[in-house]
Design a protein around this motif. Structure first.
Motif, PDB file in Angstrom:
ATOM      1  N   ALA A 115     -14.399  -9.826  46.342  1.00  0.00           N
ATOM      2  CA  ALA A 115     -14.184 -11.204  46.784  1.00  0.00           C
ATOM      3  C   ALA A 115     -15.035 -11.608  47.970  1.00  0.00           C
ATOM      4  CB  ALA A 115     -12.695 -11.395  47.131  1.00  0.00           C
ATOM      5  N   ASP A 116     -15.549 -10.636  48.746  1.00  0.00           N
ATOM      6  CA  ASP A 116     -16.113 -11.001  50.046  1.00  0.00           C
ATOM      7  C   ASP A 116     -17.359 -10.205  50.424  1.00  0.00           C
ATOM      8  OD1 ASP A 116     -16.058 -12.492  52.471  1.00  0.00           O
ATOM      9  OD2 ASP A 116     -15.116 -10.797  53.504  1.00  0.00           O
ATOM     10  N   SER A 117     -18.070  -9.635  49.469  1.00  0.00           N
ATOM     11  CA  SER A 117     -19.303  -8.937  49.834  1.00  0.00           C
ATOM     12  C   SER A 117     -20.289  -9.906  50.459  1.00  0.00           C
ATOM     13  CB  SER A 117     -19.920  -8.269  48.599  1.00  0.00           C
ATOM     14  OG  SER A 117     -19.255  -7.059  48.312  1.00  0.00           O
ATOM     15  N   ALA A 118     -20.976  -9.439  51.516  1.00  0.00           N
ATOM     16  CA  ALA A 118     -21.832 -10.333  52.305  1.00  0.00           C
ATOM     17  C   ALA A 118     -23.293 -10.305  51.874  1.00  0.00           C
ATOM     18  CB  ALA A 118     -21.726  -9.966  53.785  1.00  0.00           C
ATOM     19  N   PHE A 119     -23.758  -9.211  51.287  1.00  0.00           N
ATOM     20  CA  PHE A 119     -25.140  -9.060  50.850  1.00  0.00           C
ATOM     21  C   PHE A 119     -26.129  -9.342  51.977  1.00  0.00           C
ATOM     22  CE2 PHE A 119     -22.613 -10.337  47.127  1.00  0.00           C
ATOM     23  CZ  PHE A 119     -22.810  -9.233  46.304  1.00  0.00           C
ATOM     24  N   PRO A 120     -26.067  -8.569  53.063  1.00  0.00           N
ATOM     25  CA  PRO A 120     -26.992  -8.784  54.183  1.00  0.00           C
ATOM     26  C   PRO A 120     -28.426  -8.472  53.783  1.00  0.00           C
ATOM     27  CG  PRO A 120     -25.789  -6.725  54.455  1.00  0.00           C
ATOM     28  CD  PRO A 120     -25.165  -7.424  53.292  1.00  0.00           C
ATOM     29  N   GLU A 121     -29.357  -9.198  54.357  1.00  0.00           N
ATOM     30  CA  GLU A 121     -30.754  -9.104  53.939  1.00  0.00           C
ATOM     31  C   GLU A 121     -31.323  -7.704  54.114  1.00  0.00           C
ATOM     32  OE1 GLU A 121     -34.345  -9.581  52.399  1.00  0.00           O
ATOM     33  OE2 GLU A 121     -32.637 -10.948  52.190  1.00  0.00           O
ATOM     34  N   ARG A 122     -31.000  -7.024  55.210  1.00  0.00           N
ATOM     35  CA  ARG A 122     -31.542  -5.682  55.401  1.00  0.00           C
ATOM     36  C   ARG A 122     -31.095  -4.745  54.278  1.00  0.00           C
ATOM     37  NH1 ARG A 122     -33.846  -1.862  58.274  1.00  0.00           N
ATOM     38  NH2 ARG A 122     -32.865   0.182  58.526  1.00  0.00           N
ATOM     39  N   GLY A 123     -29.820  -4.819  53.909  1.00  0.00           N
ATOM     40  CA  GLY A 123     -29.324  -3.993  52.814  1.00  0.00           C
ATOM     41  C   GLY A 123     -29.971  -4.350  51.488  1.00  0.00           C
ATOM     42  N   LEU A 124     -30.190  -5.656  51.268  1.00  0.00           N
ATOM     43  CA  LEU A 124     -30.833  -6.095  50.030  1.00  0.00           C
ATOM     44  C   LEU A 124     -32.261  -5.564  49.940  1.00  0.00           C
ATOM     45  CD1 LEU A 124     -29.718  -9.819  49.547  1.00  0.00           C
ATOM     46  CD2 LEU A 124     -28.545  -7.723  48.912  1.00  0.00           C
ATOM     47  N   GLN A 125     -32.996  -5.629  51.044  1.00  0.00           N
ATOM     48  CA  GLN A 125     -34.385  -5.195  51.016  1.00  0.00           C
ATOM     49  C   GLN A 125     -34.498  -3.710  50.698  1.00  0.00           C
ATOM     50  OE1 GLN A 125     -37.070  -7.065  50.951  1.00  0.00           O
ATOM     51  NE2 GLN A 125     -38.214  -5.159  50.588  1.00  0.00           N
ATOM     52  N   LEU A 126     -33.641  -2.903  51.290  1.00  0.00           N
ATOM     53  CA  LEU A 126     -33.658  -1.473  51.006  1.00  0.00           C
ATOM     54  C   LEU A 126     -33.344  -1.212  49.538  1.00  0.00           C
ATOM     55  CD1 LEU A 126     -31.798  -0.126  54.180  1.00  0.00           C
ATOM     56  CD2 LEU A 126     -34.232   0.113  53.652  1.00  0.00           C
ATOM     57  N   GLU A 127     -32.383  -1.941  48.996  1.00  0.00           N
ATOM     58  CA  GLU A 127     -31.969  -1.692  47.617  1.00  0.00           C
ATOM     59  C   GLU A 127     -32.985  -2.233  46.622  1.00  0.00           C
ATOM     60  OE1 GLU A 127     -29.333   0.716  45.770  1.00  0.00           O
ATOM     61  OE2 GLU A 127     -29.403   0.190  47.897  1.00  0.00           O
ATOM     62  N   ARG A 128     -33.734  -3.265  46.986  1.00  0.00           N
ATOM     63  CA  ARG A 128     -34.814  -3.740  46.109  1.00  0.00           C
ATOM     64  C   ARG A 128     -35.791  -2.596  45.824  1.00  0.00           C
ATOM     65  NH1 ARG A 128     -34.944  -8.348  49.922  1.00  0.00           N
ATOM     66  NH2 ARG A 128     -33.720 -10.063  49.001  1.00  0.00           N
ATOM     67  N   GLU A 129     -36.141  -1.855  46.869  1.00  0.00           N
ATOM     68  CA  GLU A 129     -37.066  -0.738  46.685  1.00  0.00           C
ATOM     69  C   GLU A 129     -36.454   0.344  45.804  1.00  0.00           C
ATOM     70  OE1 GLU A 129     -40.098  -0.890  47.690  1.00  0.00           O
ATOM     71  OE2 GLU A 129     -39.810  -2.778  48.772  1.00  0.00           O
ATOM     72  N   VAL A 130     -35.163   0.609  45.998  1.00  0.00           N
ATOM     73  CA  VAL A 130     -34.473   1.615  45.185  1.00  0.00           C
ATOM     74  C   VAL A 130     -34.487   1.221  43.714  1.00  0.00           C
ATOM     75  CG1 VAL A 130     -32.221   2.654  44.695  1.00  0.00           C
ATOM     76  CG2 VAL A 130     -33.001   2.427  47.063  1.00  0.00           C
ATOM     77  N   ILE A 131     -34.194  -0.045  43.433  1.00  0.00           N
ATOM     78  CA  ILE A 131     -34.133  -0.487  42.038  1.00  0.00           C
ATOM     79  C   ILE A 131     -35.524  -0.517  41.418  1.00  0.00           C
ATOM     80  CG2 ILE A 131     -33.529  -2.424  40.529  1.00  0.00           C
ATOM     81  CD1 ILE A 131     -31.243  -3.049  42.490  1.00  0.00           C
ATOM     82  N   CYS A 132     -36.536  -0.884  42.184  1.00  0.00           N
ATOM     83  CA  CYS A 132     -37.905  -0.835  41.651  1.00  0.00           C
ATOM     84  C   CYS A 132     -38.289   0.602  41.304  1.00  0.00           C
ATOM     85  CB  CYS A 132     -38.883  -1.436  42.657  1.00  0.00           C
ATOM     86  SG  CYS A 132     -38.798  -3.254  42.758  1.00  0.00           S
ATOM     87  N   ASP A 133     -37.859   1.555  42.112  1.00  0.00           N
ATOM     88  CA  ASP A 133     -38.082   2.970  41.780  1.00  0.00           C
ATOM     89  C   ASP A 133     -37.319   3.345  40.510  1.00  0.00           C
ATOM     90  OD1 ASP A 133     -39.725   3.388  43.931  1.00  0.00           O
ATOM     91  OD2 ASP A 133     -38.185   4.259  45.221  1.00  0.00           O
ATOM     92  N   GLU A 134     -36.119   2.793  40.353  1.00  0.00           N
ATOM     93  CA  GLU A 134     -35.333   3.060  39.144  1.00  0.00           C
ATOM     94  C   GLU A 134     -36.050   2.512  37.907  1.00  0.00           C
ATOM     95  OE1 GLU A 134     -30.755   2.392  37.445  1.00  0.00           O
ATOM     96  OE2 GLU A 134     -31.366   1.509  39.360  1.00  0.00           O
ATOM     97  N   ILE A 135     -36.657   1.350  38.045  1.00  0.00           N
ATOM     98  CA  ILE A 135     -37.417   0.768  36.928  1.00  0.00           C
ATOM     99  C   ILE A 135     -38.594   1.666  36.572  1.00  0.00           C
ATOM    100  CG2 ILE A 135     -38.889  -1.173  36.254  1.00  0.00           C
ATOM    101  CD1 ILE A 135     -37.011  -2.985  37.912  1.00  0.00           C
ATOM    102  N   ASP A 136     -39.310   2.159  37.578  1.00  0.00           N
ATOM    103  CA  ASP A 136     -40.431   3.068  37.325  1.00  0.00           C
ATOM    104  C   ASP A 136     -39.947   4.347  36.651  1.00  0.00           C
ATOM    105  OD1 ASP A 136     -42.333   1.371  38.409  1.00  0.00           O
ATOM    106  OD2 ASP A 136     -42.194   2.246  40.417  1.00  0.00           O
ATOM    107  N   SER A 137     -38.820   4.862  37.100  1.00  0.00           N
ATOM    108  CA  SER A 137     -38.265   6.086  36.518  1.00  0.00           C
ATOM    109  C   SER A 137     -37.932   5.880  35.054  1.00  0.00           C
ATOM    110  CB  SER A 137     -37.015   6.512  37.295  1.00  0.00           C
ATOM    111  OG  SER A 137     -36.404   7.631  36.690  1.00  0.00           O
ATOM    112  N   TYR A 138     -37.350   4.732  34.743  1.00  0.00           N
ATOM    113  CA  TYR A 138     -37.023   4.409  33.351  1.00  0.00           C
ATOM    114  C   TYR A 138     -38.295   4.318  32.504  1.00  0.00           C
ATOM    115  CZ  TYR A 138     -37.181   0.405  30.144  1.00  0.00           C
ATOM    116  OH  TYR A 138     -37.495  -0.449  29.121  1.00  0.00           O
ATOM    117  N   LEU A 139     -39.352   3.728  33.061  1.00  0.00           N
ATOM    118  CA  LEU A 139     -40.595   3.603  32.305  1.00  0.00           C
ATOM    119  C   LEU A 139     -41.225   4.967  32.043  1.00  0.00           C
ATOM    120  CD1 LEU A 139     -42.132   0.485  34.103  1.00  0.00           C
ATOM    121  CD2 LEU A 139     -41.157   0.579  31.784  1.00  0.00           C
TER     122      LEU A 139
END
Length: 408
Positions: A110-134
């Protein structure tokens, strides 16, 4: 898995299921009827998965560090996952920590804030996940098969999204996603453990009171499958990774149990599955071959995967076709069918002995208007299947033109 099972609807409309089962662990969570299939705009592709990753980065009252340690500090797991049709946040924990988990999960939903610093770190993690899948052609073959067979429908696109969309997601877009999709009428709370179900429901009233009440309208459309096609894509792979598939009924199909048995006979986890015998044991053509089903709310797929040397591809495809035709044209004896039923039900029993998977499956079933999994009920359905019904299910699979995608 035995124990008292009760359902309830909270004041805000959230559906709940609780199964009381003795044990040293308990599992609870929220599952929402929202996944990658609901990303109908190209720029949203990957949003459900991105929210699943970043929902743990903190709330308006709690830091990300607090969220990560709240369950870990008692030896519990806090986790989430995304599918084509669902997003689930849950915890598996030592018994006695249900209240702690429920209140944390309710606050995150109900109340996740999604702070920008956390988002930026996780963007890199997910991009690595995409590369791993490829880098994993066996996994990529399934997703490319979906892109081919569901072309033009949101079911086609990859759950992970694309790097560009991932990099563009903002905190405000994530917060709007929660308001639109993580709502009481669009979700189910599930619990499995030693607590009394009535106590669980009373706690759930407090833990999930802040969930928004009404979801955005359903925008799903039933896919029109692509015409029969045999596609080959160059991926620079040492093997030919092939997915062959046909349309079957979805979660609510009346013949889903007999189809599941037929698919298990063809390519289930047993080494005596027909395709494993034909491709690996008798001919040594593959290391892995499997048949599986993907059941959605309004449609389904049966797929067969194998990886083989490039020069063996056409031979393997012919053997798959002959194996399907054989199951359809040669009725099983009562004795053989009874043996297959016993094997299948044994596998189901082992699966339902996993408390975590039982809890997750129960939540998904209620989410889609089905009865929660029951080995007794499944055994009744499977035991009632006749050789003629099994043959009819196999005929449906064999008579449908197999669509094929190969990565080479």
């Amino acid at each position: 898995m035995g124990g008292t099972l009760l359902t309830a609807t909270l004041t805000n409309g959230l559906r709940c299921i609780a199964r009381q089962s003795p044990g040293a662990t308990e599992c609870c969570g929220l599952t929402f009827n929202s996944g990658s299939r609901d990303e109908v705009v190209d720029s949203d592709h990957g949003l459900a998965h991105f929210v699943e990753h970043t929902i743990f980065k903190g709330t308006s009252r709690r830091t990300g560090s607090y969220v990560l340690n709240r369950m870990e500090s008692v030896g519990a797991e806090l986790n989430a996952f995304t599918t084509k049709e669902e997003t689930t946040v849950y915890s598996l924990m030592p018994a006695g920590n249900f209240r702690r988990a429920a209140r944390l999960i309710g606050e995150l939903a109900a109340d996740s804030a999604f702070p920008e610093r956390g988002l930026q770190l996780e963007r890199e993690v997910i991009c690595d996940e995409i590369d791993s899948y490829l880098d994993s052609p066996a996994e990529a073959a399934y997703d490319l098969f979906d892109e081919m067979i569901f072309a033009g429908n949101p079911l086609a696109h990859n759950i992970l999204g694309r790097k560009q969309t991932v990099m563009d997601f903002t905190g405000e877009r994530c917060r709007r996603y929660l308001r639109e999709r993580f709502t009481a009428d669009n979700g189910v709370f599930f619990y499995l453990g030693p607590e009394d179900p009535q106590k669980v429901f009373r706690e759930a009233e407090k833990a999930f009171a802040a969930l928004p009440l009404q979801a955005v309208g359903d925008r799903r459309t039933r896919p029109q499958l692509c015409p029969p096609e045999v596609a080959v894509q160059d991926n620079g792979s040492h093997q030919a990774h092939t997915v062959m598939g046909v349309e079957i009924g979805g979660l609510h199909a009346p013949d889903r149990h007999v189809t599941a048995l037929a698919v298990n006979i063809l390519g289930g986890p047993g080494m005596n599955a027909l395709l494993n015998l034909a491709l690996r044991e008798r001919n040594g053509l593959v290391y892995t071959v499997e048949a599986s089903t993907a059941l959605y709310s309004d449609c389904g797929l049966m797929t067969i995967y194998f990886g083989c040397d490039h020069q063996d591809l056409e031979r393997c495809r012919r053997i798959v076709g002959r194996t399907l035709d054989g199951l359809a044209s040669k009725p099983l004896s009562e004795r053989s069918l009874a043996a297959y039923k016993r094997q299948y039900l044994g596998q189901v029993t082992l699966g339902q002995d996993n408390r975590e998977q039982t809890a997750l499956s129960s939540g998904r079933a209620i989410l889609h208007g089905l009865q929660p999994p029951s080995i007794t009920r499944t055994a009744e359905k499977i035991s009632a299947i006749t050789p003629a019904e099994l043959r009819l299910a196999a005929e449906k699979l064999a008579s449908s033109t197999l669509r094929t995608l190969t990565l080479v």
